[in-house]
Design a protein around this motif. Structure first.
Motif, PDB file in Angstrom:
ATOM      1  N   UNK A  30       0.837  -1.197   0.000  1.00  0.00           N
ATOM      2  CA  UNK A  30       0.000   0.000   0.000  1.00  0.00           C
ATOM      3  C   UNK A  30       0.875   1.250   0.000  1.00  0.00           C
ATOM      4  N   UNK A  31       0.599   2.149  -0.932  1.00  0.00           N
ATOM      5  CA  UNK A  31       1.199   3.484  -0.902  1.00  0.00           C
ATOM      6  C   UNK A  31       0.442   4.292   0.140  1.00  0.00           C
ATOM      7  N   UNK A  32       1.117   4.677   1.206  1.00  0.00           N
ATOM      8  CA  UNK A  32       0.460   5.361   2.320  1.00  0.00           C
ATOM      9  C   UNK A  32       0.103   6.781   1.910  1.00  0.00           C
ATOM     10  N   UNK A  59      12.016   0.402  15.174  1.00  0.00           N
ATOM     11  CA  UNK A  59      10.670   0.047  14.744  1.00  0.00           C
ATOM     12  C   UNK A  59       9.980   1.249  14.120  1.00  0.00           C
ATOM     13  N   UNK A  60       9.436   1.055  12.926  1.00  0.00           N
ATOM     14  CA  UNK A  60       8.597   2.086  12.329  1.00  0.00           C
ATOM     15  C   UNK A  60       7.267   2.086  13.070  1.00  0.00           C
ATOM     16  N   UNK A  61       6.815   3.250  13.520  1.00  0.00           N
ATOM     17  CA  UNK A  61       5.559   3.356  14.247  1.00  0.00           C
ATOM     18  C   UNK A  61       4.389   3.554  13.284  1.00  0.00           C
ATOM     19  N   UNK A  62       3.176   3.510  13.837  1.00  0.00           N
ATOM     20  CA  UNK A  62       1.968   3.752  13.055  1.00  0.00           C
ATOM     21  C   UNK A  62       1.088   2.533  12.972  1.00  0.00           C
ATOM     22  N   UNK A  63      -0.189   2.684  13.363  1.00  0.00           N
ATOM     23  CA  UNK A  63      -1.118   1.560  13.453  1.00  0.00           C
ATOM     24  C   UNK A  63      -2.369   1.694  12.590  1.00  0.00           C
ATOM     25  N   UNK A  64      -2.492   2.773  11.825  1.00  0.00           N
ATOM     26  CA  UNK A  64      -3.639   2.969  10.921  1.00  0.00           C
ATOM     27  C   UNK A  64      -3.125   3.399   9.560  1.00  0.00           C
ATOM     28  N   UNK A  65      -3.754   2.920   8.499  1.00  0.00           N
ATOM     29  CA  UNK A  65      -3.333   3.339   7.168  1.00  0.00           C
ATOM     30  C   UNK A  65      -4.525   3.441   6.232  1.00  0.00           C
ATOM     31  N   UNK A  66      -4.464   4.409   5.336  1.00  0.00           N
ATOM     32  CA  UNK A  66      -5.356   4.480   4.173  1.00  0.00           C
ATOM     33  C   UNK A  66      -4.503   4.855   2.989  1.00  0.00           C
ATOM     34  N   UNK A  67      -4.726   4.186   1.873  1.00  0.00           N
ATOM     35  CA  UNK A  67      -3.900   4.480   0.716  1.00  0.00           C
ATOM     36  C   UNK A  67      -4.302   3.684  -0.502  1.00  0.00           C
ATOM     37  N   UNK A  68      -3.354   3.523  -1.435  1.00  0.00           N
ATOM     38  CA  UNK A  68      -3.614   2.919  -2.733  1.00  0.00           C
ATOM     39  C   UNK A  68      -2.761   1.670  -2.909  1.00  0.00           C
TER      40      UNK A  68
END
Length: 331
Positions: A30-32, A59-68
């Motif tokens: 996924x492209x973020x 560690x890369x953080x972040x727990x939600x994503x929307x993308x393509x």
């Protein structure tokens, strides 16, 4: 690939170059375009969950994503290039504060078509938490009474709407300035936690969703009817959770001890306590998508940051005061 990482527990979040994601046979790349912020990100950085979520640092953080979708694994059948998607990646594969992320097909869903990319990114973790608490664990039925703490927060704003959709009468705790806001979301009874004591005002509730823990959780047990249930998302973890995530016997004993007091209090009152650490689920996200596109749920985004402001965005979580969710965007 640029991303925001933590190199050591309690250390700063830093922008850095990281390797490209590895895309397995069942993965979707996924492209973020946007990523939601959660207190979980700050708790991971601070090392609060290192015993039960032992991330290998950096560690890369972040727990939600929307993308393509920009690539799919060889055995992926449900998604194709160009699909607009959203997800809460599995807890072992987080890292949405990056340009790209590989997500298991089973954790992914087409995002709601009726909302913006930022609104879609705000939803996965909090909406899945609300769904798993109210539908899966709580089995909320029409006419029941539900108390949702911190109703103006990320989980609270969605949980109020979902509980109303399920036919419940909803009470919530907020600061006085958010009273009208949560009533618009569907709250039937609003308690100003700064000037009122919810324990003195409420009684006979079927379910409490507690996101605060501590004394607030203890008081929540006392507003339940016999047989009622308190679901905590701020702890303490319970033995069922330890078993679910496969912790070793030493950690299971430790967690049983940590949660022993609250579980004994619940038992004396004839109610139950369960700890919920939400899990990724593309199937449940599809249910949530349908509710959003039907108008039953609306995301609440209180602030949007540029991707380059991710460090400041995470720091803003500690200060509070944001209704709903904060989001970082690359769109």
């Amino acid at each position: 690939m640029r991303a925001f990482v933590v190199r050591k527990y309690k250390g700063p979040i830093q922008e850095a170059d990281v390797p490209e994601p590895v895309v397995g046979e069942h993965d979707v790349l996924v492209q973020v375009q946007a990523a939601g912020l959660n207190m979980l990100d700050e708790k991971i950085r601070a090392g609060e969950f290192k015993q039960i979520l032992p991330y290998e640092l950096p560690q890369v953080l972040g727990n939600d994503v929307a993308g393509t979708v920009i690539a799919v694994g060889g055995k992926v059948r449900g998604f194709g290039l160009g699909d607009q998607v959203y997800a809460r990646p599995d807890k072992e594969r987080i890292g949405t504060f990056a340009e790209r992320i590989a997500v298991a097909e089973t954790d992914l869903a087409l995002r709601p078509a009726s909302v913006s990319i930022e609104e879609a990114a705000s939803l996965p973790l909090v909406a899945l938490t609300a769904w798993q608490a109210l539908v899966e664990r709580g089995n909320v039925q029409p006419g029941q009474r539900v108390l949702i703490h911190a109703g103006a927060g990320g989980v609270g704003t969605i949980a109020i709407q979902l509980a109303k959709h399920l036919g419940a009468t909803v009470a919530t705790t907020v600061s006085g300035g958010n009273a009208d806001f949560v009533r618009e979301l569907g709250a039937d009874r609003v308690i100003d936690y700064r000037t009122q004591d919810f324990e003195q005002l409420l009684d006979g509730y079927d379910l409490v969703l507690d996101s605060l823990g501590g004394q607030n959780l203890e008081k929540s047990l006392r507003v339940l009817r016999p047989g009622g249930k308190a679901i905590g998302i701020a702890g303490p973890p319970d033995p069922a959770f330890a078993k679910e995530v496969g912790l070793n016997s030493v950690l299971r004993l430790a967690i049983a001890g940590i949660s022993g007091k609250i579980r004994r209090q619940a038992k004396r009152l004839g109610v139950t306590y369960e700890f919920l650490f939400m899990r990724a689920s593309g199937d449940q996200l599809r249910e949530i998508t349908a509710l959003v596109d039907s108008g039953a749920l609306r995301p609440v985004v209180g602030r949007v940051f540029d991707f380059g402001q991710t460090v400041q965005a995470v720091q803003s979580l500690e200060r509070g005061g944001i209704r709903g969710k904060a989001v970082v965007t690359r769109a």
